[in-house]
Design a protein around this motif. Structure first.
Motif, PDB file in Angstrom:
ATOM      1  N   UNK A 171      -6.906  -2.141   7.577  1.00 15.97           N
ATOM      2  CA  UNK A 171      -5.884  -2.523   8.551  1.00 15.97           C
ATOM      3  C   UNK A 171      -4.556  -2.805   7.848  1.00 15.97           C
ATOM      4  N   UNK A 172      -4.229  -1.998   6.852  1.00  8.32           N
ATOM      5  CA  UNK A 172      -2.990  -2.152   6.111  1.00  8.32           C
ATOM      6  C   UNK A 172      -1.859  -1.536   6.922  1.00  8.32           C
ATOM      7  N   UNK A 173      -0.639  -1.844   6.559  1.00 13.54           N
ATOM      8  CA  UNK A 173       0.528  -1.234   7.172  1.00 13.54           C
ATOM      9  C   UNK A 173       1.301  -0.430   6.150  1.00 13.54           C
ATOM     10  N   UNK A 174       2.469   0.044   6.569  1.00 17.56           N
ATOM     11  CA  UNK A 174       3.291   0.829   5.647  1.00 17.56           C
ATOM     12  C   UNK A 174       4.636   0.155   5.359  1.00 17.56           C
ATOM     13  N   UNK A 175       4.774  -1.117   5.720  1.00 13.57           N
ATOM     14  CA  UNK A 175       6.011  -1.842   5.436  1.00 13.57           C
ATOM     15  C   UNK A 175       6.012  -2.359   3.997  1.00 13.57           C
ATOM     16  N   UNK A 176       7.195  -2.693   3.499  1.00 14.68           N
ATOM     17  CA  UNK A 176       7.354  -3.169   2.124  1.00 14.68           C
ATOM     18  C   UNK A 176       6.504  -4.405   1.864  1.00 14.68           C
ATOM     19  N   UNK A 177       6.008  -4.503   0.643  1.00 14.89           N
ATOM     20  CA  UNK A 177       5.236  -5.662   0.208  1.00 14.89           C
ATOM     21  C   UNK A 177       5.859  -6.166  -1.080  1.00 14.89           C
ATOM     22  N   UNK A 178       6.104  -7.478  -1.155  1.00 10.68           N
ATOM     23  CA  UNK A 178       6.802  -8.005  -2.324  1.00 10.68           C
ATOM     24  C   UNK A 178       6.330  -9.402  -2.664  1.00 10.68           C
ATOM     25  N   UNK A 179       6.398  -9.706  -3.946  1.00  6.06           N
ATOM     26  CA  UNK A 179       6.189 -11.041  -4.495  1.00  6.06           C
ATOM     27  C   UNK A 179       7.334 -11.222  -5.485  1.00  6.06           C
ATOM     28  N   UNK A 191       1.837  11.765   2.715  1.00  2.27           N
ATOM     29  CA  UNK A 191       2.570  11.380   3.924  1.00  2.27           C
ATOM     30  C   UNK A 191       2.755   9.872   3.893  1.00  2.27           C
ATOM     31  N   UNK A 192       3.537   9.345   4.812  1.00  2.76           N
ATOM     32  CA  UNK A 192       3.724   7.889   4.899  1.00  2.76           C
ATOM     33  C   UNK A 192       2.434   7.301   5.477  1.00  2.76           C
ATOM     34  N   UNK A 193       1.661   6.699   4.607  1.00  3.11           N
ATOM     35  CA  UNK A 193       0.340   6.182   4.952  1.00  3.11           C
ATOM     36  C   UNK A 193       0.273   4.686   4.661  1.00  3.11           C
ATOM     37  N   UNK A 194      -0.681   3.982   5.245  1.00  6.67           N
ATOM     38  CA  UNK A 194      -0.803   2.548   4.973  1.00  6.67           C
ATOM     39  C   UNK A 194      -1.145   2.289   3.508  1.00  6.67           C
ATOM     40  N   UNK A 195      -0.653   1.145   3.002  1.00  6.29           N
ATOM     41  CA  UNK A 195      -0.962   0.768   1.624  1.00  6.29           C
ATOM     42  C   UNK A 195      -1.064  -0.741   1.512  1.00  6.29           C
ATOM     43  N   UNK A 196      -1.675  -1.171   0.427  1.00  7.91           N
ATOM     44  CA  UNK A 196      -1.736  -2.598   0.111  1.00  7.91           C
ATOM     45  C   UNK A 196      -1.410  -2.776  -1.360  1.00  7.91           C
TER      46      UNK A 196
END
Length: 182
Positions: free
Chosen positions: A35-43, A156-161
């Protein structure tokens, strides 16, 4: 006429029983339970460790990229971009694929004396991802002022974690998984 009546009755019964009516769409519908999304992830934290290696692997539901560090990992910025850019200069880094992910690890690939801790032999192909379901290319975008950036070309633009793992030993890893499908 009798055949038409039979078919019409069968269709009406199927609709009435809910056989032909799709269920409601669910926000949690996912591929492989992901259930991941494709929006930016940051720390935003900065690491005192240095990058020592970049490697990839294939899994049943996703392809994985791992950035190895020689100490605790504590910061990254991973996002889809229209163009991967080189650290410092801002020059474009060509990356194959239908979409591009820019991976910035908040750790240099050089030590305090400026000596490289990771120096790829081929900056355009950090690892061989031929035959991968999602990955198309992993390219070096540089290490500048304590940040190391990679370009990841995907199908392609796919979900990621993105997450970090401790070990082995005193090292750690920044992990980027990209799903094969939505």
């Amino acid at each position: 006429m009798k055949k038409l009546s039979i078919w019409l009755t069968a269709i009406l019964m199927a609709v009435g029983l809910g056989i032909m009516v799709p269920g409601p769409a669910s926000a949690t519908t996912s591929y492989c339970g992901l259930v991941w999304g494709s929006l930016a992830k940051a720390d935003p934290d900065m690491s005192r460790a240095q990058v020592t290696n970049v490697r990839t692997g294939q899994h049943y539901c996703f392809d994985r990229l791992v950035v190895d560090l020689n100490g605790p990992a504590s910061g990254y910025n991973v996002r889809y971009v229209s163009q991967v850019t080189q650290d410092g200069s801002g020059f474009a880094v060509p990356v194959r694929g239908g979409a591009r992910i820019q991976i910035t690890v908040n750790a240099p690939s050089y030590d305090d004396n400026g000596k490289a801790t990771y120096n790829p032999a081929n900056k355009a192909e950090l690892t061989n991802v031929s035959g991968y379901q999602t990955f198309r290319q992993v390219a070096w975008a540089g290490s500048f002022e304590g940040y190391t950036t990679l370009g990841l070309g995907v199908r392609a633009r796919l979900p990621f974690r993105v997450f970090t793992l401790d070990g082995p030993g005193t090292g750690s890893r920044v992990v980027v998984d990209v799903a094969h499908f939505w």
